[in-house]
Scaffold this motif. Sequence first.
Motif, PDB file in Angstrom:
ATOM      1  N   ALA A  69      15.941  -8.835  -1.678  1.00 26.98           N
ATOM      2  CA  ALA A  69      14.848  -8.892  -0.703  1.00 26.98           C
ATOM      3  C   ALA A  69      14.671  -7.548  -0.010  1.00 26.98           C
ATOM      4  O   ALA A  69      13.532  -7.132   0.280  1.00 26.98           O
ATOM      5  CB  ALA A  69      15.113  -9.993   0.324  1.00 26.98           C
ATOM      6  N   ARG A  70      15.765  -6.836   0.258  1.00 29.83           N
ATOM      7  CA  ARG A  70      15.657  -5.524   0.900  1.00 29.83           C
ATOM      8  C   ARG A  70      14.975  -4.525  -0.034  1.00 29.83           C
ATOM      9  O   ARG A  70      14.204  -3.667   0.399  1.00 29.83           O
ATOM     10  CB  ARG A  70      17.041  -5.021   1.313  1.00 29.83           C
ATOM     11  N   ARG A  71      15.278  -4.646  -1.322  1.00 30.83           N
ATOM     12  CA  ARG A  71      14.636  -3.768  -2.307  1.00 30.83           C
ATOM     13  C   ARG A  71      13.135  -4.056  -2.370  1.00 30.83           C
ATOM     14  O   ARG A  71      12.314  -3.135  -2.415  1.00 30.83           O
ATOM     15  CB  ARG A  71      15.285  -3.992  -3.683  1.00 30.83           C
ATOM     16  N   ILE A  72      12.757  -5.325  -2.350  1.00 31.45           N
ATOM     17  CA  ILE A  72      11.345  -5.698  -2.384  1.00 31.45           C
ATOM     18  C   ILE A  72      10.635  -5.183  -1.137  1.00 31.45           C
ATOM     19  O   ILE A  72       9.543  -4.603  -1.212  1.00 31.45           O
ATOM     20  CB  ILE A  72      11.192  -7.225  -2.518  1.00 31.45           C
ATOM     21  N   ASP A  73      11.249  -5.373   0.030  1.00 30.69           N
ATOM     22  CA  ASP A  73      10.644  -4.901   1.272  1.00 30.69           C
ATOM     23  C   ASP A  73      10.464  -3.383   1.249  1.00 30.69           C
ATOM     24  O   ASP A  73       9.441  -2.862   1.718  1.00 30.69           O
ATOM     25  CB  ASP A  73      11.513  -5.303   2.463  1.00 30.69           C
ATOM     26  N   ALA A 113       6.898  -1.314   1.310  1.00 29.18           N
ATOM     27  CA  ALA A 113       6.625  -0.295   2.324  1.00 29.18           C
ATOM     28  C   ALA A 113       6.134   1.000   1.685  1.00 29.18           C
ATOM     29  O   ALA A 113       5.133   1.582   2.128  1.00 29.18           O
ATOM     30  CB  ALA A 113       7.873  -0.037   3.164  1.00 29.18           C
ATOM     31  N   VAL A 114       6.824   1.469   0.648  1.00 33.30           N
ATOM     32  CA  VAL A 114       6.452   2.769   0.063  1.00 33.30           C
ATOM     33  C   VAL A 114       5.141   2.694  -0.712  1.00 33.30           C
ATOM     34  O   VAL A 114       4.478   3.715  -0.921  1.00 33.30           O
ATOM     35  CB  VAL A 114       7.568   3.335  -0.844  1.00 33.30           C
ATOM     36  N   LEU A 166       1.874  -1.899   0.367  1.00 30.52           N
ATOM     37  CA  LEU A 166       1.397  -3.227  -0.031  1.00 30.52           C
ATOM     38  C   LEU A 166       1.929  -4.329   0.879  1.00 30.52           C
ATOM     39  O   LEU A 166       1.675  -5.507   0.634  1.00 30.52           O
ATOM     40  CB  LEU A 166       1.800  -3.521  -1.478  1.00 30.52           C
ATOM     41  N   GLY A 167       2.660  -3.940   1.922  1.00 30.51           N
ATOM     42  CA  GLY A 167       3.237  -4.951   2.805  1.00 30.51           C
ATOM     43  C   GLY A 167       2.197  -5.860   3.429  1.00 30.51           C
ATOM     44  O   GLY A 167       2.418  -7.065   3.579  1.00 30.51           O
ATOM     45  N   GLY A 168       1.037  -5.302   3.760  1.00 30.93           N
ATOM     46  CA  GLY A 168      -0.017  -6.104   4.363  1.00 30.93           C
ATOM     47  C   GLY A 168      -0.774  -6.958   3.368  1.00 30.93           C
ATOM     48  O   GLY A 168      -1.626  -7.770   3.771  1.00 30.93           O
ATOM     49  N   ALA A 169      -0.494  -6.782   2.086  1.00 28.70           N
ATOM     50  CA  ALA A 169      -1.210  -7.538   1.045  1.00 28.70           C
ATOM     51  C   ALA A 169      -0.274  -8.461   0.277  1.00 28.70           C
ATOM     52  O   ALA A 169      -0.616  -8.911  -0.809  1.00 28.70           O
ATOM     53  CB  ALA A 169      -1.889  -6.568   0.071  1.00 28.70           C
ATOM     54  N   LYS A 189      -0.170   0.400  -8.220  1.00 23.40           N
ATOM     55  CA  LYS A 189       1.045   0.607  -7.429  1.00 23.40           C
ATOM     56  C   LYS A 189       1.934  -0.628  -7.462  1.00 23.40           C
ATOM     57  O   LYS A 189       3.165  -0.520  -7.494  1.00 23.40           O
ATOM     58  CB  LYS A 189       0.680   1.002  -6.003  1.00 23.40           C
ATOM     59  N   LEU A 190       1.331  -1.808  -7.481  1.00 24.46           N
ATOM     60  CA  LEU A 190       2.124  -3.027  -7.621  1.00 24.46           C
ATOM     61  C   LEU A 190       2.840  -3.047  -8.971  1.00 24.46           C
ATOM     62  O   LEU A 190       4.029  -3.383  -9.054  1.00 24.46           O
ATOM     63  CB  LEU A 190       1.232  -4.271  -7.483  1.00 24.46           C
ATOM     64  N   ALA A 191       2.127  -2.684 -10.036  1.00 27.10           N
ATOM     65  CA  ALA A 191       2.739  -2.676 -11.371  1.00 27.10           C
ATOM     66  C   ALA A 191       3.924  -1.719 -11.426  1.00 27.10           C
ATOM     67  O   ALA A 191       4.963  -2.016 -12.026  1.00 27.10           O
ATOM     68  CB  ALA A 191       1.698  -2.293 -12.424  1.00 27.10           C
TER      69      ALA A 191
END
Length: 282
Positions: free
Chosen positions: A102-106, A110-111, A114-117, A132-134
């Motif tokens: 979960a920390r890696r995903i967060d 952040a980088v 995409l946190g807001g999406a 960027k998601l891919a």
Amino acid sequence: MSTRLAGVTVRLGSVTALDDVDLAVRPGRIEAVIGPDAAGKSTLARVLVGLVAATSGTVDSPPRSRLGYQPESAGTWRDLSVGENLDFVARSHGRDPSGQMARRIDDLLAVTALGGAVDRLAGDLSGGMRQKLAIAMAMLPQPDLLVLDEPTTGLDPVSRADVWRLLARAAGEGAAIVATTAYLDEAQRADHVTVLDHGRVLVAGRAEDIRASFPGRLVAGTARDPDHPSWRRGRSWRTWLDADVPDVPDEADDRPVLEPDLEDVVMAASLRRRDEFAEVGR
């Protein structure tokens, strides 16, 4: 361990997609594989991740569990949200997305900004956000080898720069990175460049070394030179006076001498290759 292709040839039916290709990329380095459509870029990417078998030659790549791959089609599931895409990748690698992962995903959210999406469907994202998601999905397991097939195609300049910042981050984490692209200017961001042309390596090396290898002189003009290889760049023409042309130009030739860039070197190499093929066919 370096990722390496040595003398790799791939034949797909009657088509030779790769022809005696060598490539090596070390951990923490970015290799840009450049070429037009049908140059063999996607085939090379698929060979590296084991989706296409080499007809001949040697392929040394990490095991699939240590690979990250973003295919040309972007590599996201459009009917899943951003968070669900990342969770699915984590679970496919046998990792619990609610645990340490979960920390890696967060961090990746952040980088990539995409946190807001996180709850938006991937299919509703803009092209740049989806790319960027891919890349975040491919980076998620912290792979030893990250292979990205044309990750910046169709993106605006700002989004392209964002993608290359992500690649630099992955290299900083120790991944060996191979990114295919049709954009010659992106080669300046890579540690090493391989240019493909019809499945063969046209030129390879550091971008600055490739530029320095330009044979002869390059001059600018307002019209095509009928006596020497010429190509159009914007509104002007560039003419290659190769090594057979004396270094001292004709006094009547007042065309300015240019400093070749990577596109000029590739064009000259492509013209030379074409001439070599013509000679063989005679």
